[in-house]
Enzyme design. Sequence first.
Site, PDB file in Angstrom:
ATOM      1  N   PRO A  25       0.353  22.968 -15.845  1.00 51.83           N
ATOM      2  CG  PRO A  25      -1.458  22.554 -14.429  1.00 51.83           C
ATOM      3  CD  PRO A  25      -0.392  21.862 -15.223  1.00 51.83           C
ATOM      4  CB  THR A  27      -0.596  30.800 -11.837  1.00 50.23           C
ATOM      5  OG1 THR A  27      -1.724  29.976 -11.608  1.00 50.23           O
ATOM      6  CG2 THR A  27      -0.962  32.237 -11.575  1.00 50.23           C
ATOM      7  CD  GLN A 102      -4.930  23.657 -13.395  1.00 54.56           C
ATOM      8  OE1 GLN A 102      -4.516  24.781 -13.121  1.00 54.56           O
ATOM      9  NE2 GLN A 102      -4.480  22.575 -12.793  1.00 54.56           N
ATOM     10  CG  HIS A 169      -6.437  23.412 -10.163  1.00 52.10           C
ATOM     11  ND1 HIS A 169      -5.913  22.459  -9.294  1.00 52.10           N
ATOM     12  CD2 HIS A 169      -5.595  24.475 -10.092  1.00 52.10           C
ATOM     13  CE1 HIS A 169      -4.798  22.947  -8.738  1.00 52.10           C
ATOM     14  NE2 HIS A 169      -4.593  24.158  -9.200  1.00 52.10           N
ATOM     15  N   GLY A 170      -8.401  20.111  -9.276  1.00 50.44           N
ATOM     16  CA  GLY A 170      -8.928  19.592  -8.011  1.00 50.44           C
ATOM     17  C   GLY A 170      -7.841  19.454  -6.959  1.00 50.44           C
ATOM     18  CB  ALA A 171      -4.358  19.545  -7.232  1.00 47.45           C
ATOM     19  CG  HIS A 172      -1.796  22.209  -6.221  1.00 45.95           C
ATOM     20  ND1 HIS A 172      -1.247  22.746  -7.362  1.00 45.95           N
ATOM     21  CD2 HIS A 172      -1.364  20.924  -6.175  1.00 45.95           C
ATOM     22  CE1 HIS A 172      -0.532  21.829  -7.988  1.00 45.95           C
ATOM     23  NE2 HIS A 172      -0.586  20.710  -7.283  1.00 45.95           N
ATOM     24  CE1 TYR A 174      -5.152  28.238  -5.035  1.00 48.13           C
ATOM     25  CE2 TYR A 174      -4.133  26.314  -6.031  1.00 48.13           C
ATOM     26  CZ  TYR A 174      -4.039  27.612  -5.558  1.00 48.13           C
ATOM     27  OH  TYR A 174      -2.836  28.272  -5.588  1.00 48.13           O
TER      28      TYR A 174
HETATM   29  C1  FMN Z   1       5.017  29.623 -11.564  1.00 53.49           C
HETATM   30  C2  FMN Z   1       4.195  28.399 -11.257  1.00 53.49           C
HETATM   31  C3  FMN Z   1       2.810  28.486 -11.316  1.00 53.49           C
HETATM   32  C4  FMN Z   1       2.009  27.355 -11.056  1.00 53.49           C
HETATM   33  N1  FMN Z   1       0.649  27.438 -11.222  1.00 53.49           N
HETATM   34  C5  FMN Z   1      -0.118  26.319 -11.171  1.00 53.49           C
HETATM   35  C6  FMN Z   1      -1.485  26.347 -11.572  1.00 53.49           C
HETATM   36  O1  FMN Z   1      -2.044  27.367 -12.014  1.00 53.49           O
HETATM   37  N2  FMN Z   1      -2.177  25.185 -11.480  1.00 53.49           N
HETATM   38  C7  FMN Z   1      -1.609  24.042 -11.017  1.00 53.49           C
HETATM   39  O2  FMN Z   1      -2.299  23.003 -10.941  1.00 53.49           O
HETATM   40  N3  FMN Z   1      -0.298  23.989 -10.670  1.00 53.49           N
HETATM   41  C8  FMN Z   1       0.456  25.081 -10.760  1.00 53.49           C
HETATM   42  N4  FMN Z   1       1.810  25.005 -10.502  1.00 53.49           N
HETATM   43  C9  FMN Z   1       2.421  23.700 -10.231  1.00 53.49           C
HETATM   44  C10 FMN Z   1       2.940  23.069 -11.539  1.00 53.49           C
HETATM   45  O3  FMN Z   1       1.901  22.711 -12.402  1.00 53.49           O
HETATM   46  C11 FMN Z   1       3.793  21.821 -11.269  1.00 53.49           C
HETATM   47  O4  FMN Z   1       2.996  20.849 -10.654  1.00 53.49           O
HETATM   48  C12 FMN Z   1       4.995  22.118 -10.395  1.00 53.49           C
HETATM   49  O5  FMN Z   1       5.695  23.254 -10.856  1.00 53.49           O
HETATM   50  C13 FMN Z   1       5.954  20.935 -10.341  1.00 53.49           C
HETATM   51  O6  FMN Z   1       6.493  20.710 -11.613  1.00 53.49           O
HETATM   52  P1  FMN Z   1       8.038  21.119 -11.923  1.00 53.49           P
HETATM   53  O7  FMN Z   1       8.830  20.567 -10.779  1.00 53.49           O
HETATM   54  O8  FMN Z   1       8.324  20.472 -13.237  1.00 53.49           O
HETATM   55  O9  FMN Z   1       8.099  22.629 -11.949  1.00 53.49           O
HETATM   56  C14 FMN Z   1       2.622  26.131 -10.701  1.00 53.49           C
HETATM   57  C15 FMN Z   1       4.014  26.071 -10.619  1.00 53.49           C
HETATM   58  C16 FMN Z   1       4.811  27.173 -10.903  1.00 53.49           C
HETATM   59  C17 FMN Z   1       6.304  27.052 -10.854  1.00 53.49           C
END
Ligand code: FMN
Length: 367
Positions: A25, A27, A102, A169-172, A174
């Site tokens: 996912p 954003t 998500q 979405h239960g992570a990061h 939020y």
């Molecule tokens: C531009 C961008 C937006 C993201 N937005 C979300 C989001 O909306 N929800 C989420 O759970 N993680 C979000 N993430 C994290 C990604 O889902 C992912 O966990 C992270 O980029 C690591 O994966 P990668 O190394 O393959 O990029 C975002 C990452 C990026 C780069």
Amino acid sequence: MKTDSLFQPFALKSLNIKNRLVMAPMTRSFSPDGVPTPEVAAYYRKRAEGEVGLILSEGTVINRVSSSNDKDIPHFYGEQALAGWQNVINNVHEAGGAMGPQIWHMGVMPNHQSGWTPAEPFEGPSGLNSPGFSNGRTMTESDIADTIAAFGQAAADAKRLGFDCVEIHGAHGYLIDQFFWEGSNLRTDIYGGKTLPERSRFALEVIKEVRKRVGDDFAVILRLSQWKPTAYTNKMAHTPQELEAWLNPMADAGVDIFHCSQRRFWEDEFEGTDLNFAGWAKKVTGKATITVGSVGLTGEFLAAFAGESSDPSSLDELLRRMDRGDFDLVAVGRPLLSDPFWVQKIREGRTDDLKGFTKEALAALVM
Ligand SMILES: Cc1cc2nc3c(=O)[nH]c(=O)nc-3n(C[C@H](O)[C@H](O)[C@H](O)COP(=O)(O)O)c2cc1C
């Protein structure tokens, strides 16, 4: 490089996908006033054409006035936004893909750089985003009940529109994570407590409501992270036993798949073991898991927001863990922002054609 294990089909309840590769996912903020446009649908369709097994949408917010800090992040409520999502899932299905939204509530957030703020203050378990950073109000029990209902409604709408699954979405850091974390949940009622299982009550009620609204046969994914944007090295669970005590009640409440967010998938979750977060989550719950974090890239994703590029890297370590059965699915983020055909190139062994990631891919919907 033998990538066969990534190209086995996977089926679980409503989910039926042709390979193990999941679009993480991400954003994008390309949905003016919360409504996904035809360009957003074309962007997801392109990833389905590029053979992504399961697409998880960017975080899309539930029906609470202050669930978002950005007016161009898509809503998952309201007639217009849901019509936009209907167009997205129709396109993805036509192209032979599968997808789940998500569903998201940001909780207490910093104000967005655009200056836009929601019509009501941000809301969270204790008005805190992280220790010492307050920018909202403490939710009442009736706010909590309404928010749980809004998660349930979003999940029901996902099923009604024809999505293949839903991810909570239960992570990061939020909203749901703000309840989990002792740094942002100071409540003394039933939604707080000294232990992680006690602070999981909100998440459990969300999961139960979602499960009630979608029925037994619809796949429900829960995304979790130990880290927070304000605390990269944070651990919610410090031992496998603590992890089990955290995750198993959520599995019992209705989670089918745990999506275990790491910045680097190869980092072992607990000292002295050779299993990552998704590996441990699978081991202690017996549920399917998704791993994620710098798959196929040299640098991790938070550096991407600071403008850092990343080059393609080998999948050998990923495949070693996948072949051993550590996890079921592999989510890929930034490579799919830059290149809708990343999965197809991996399947065909066209490693020289892989593009890596550059910050330009953040600024546009690359088709
Ligand atoms: C531009 C961008 C937006 C993201 N937005 C979300 C989001 O909306 N929800 C989420 O759970 N993680 C979000 N993430 C994290 C990604 O889902 C992912 O966990 C992270 O980029 C690591 O994966 P990668 O190394 O393959 O990029 C975002 C990452 C990026 C780069």
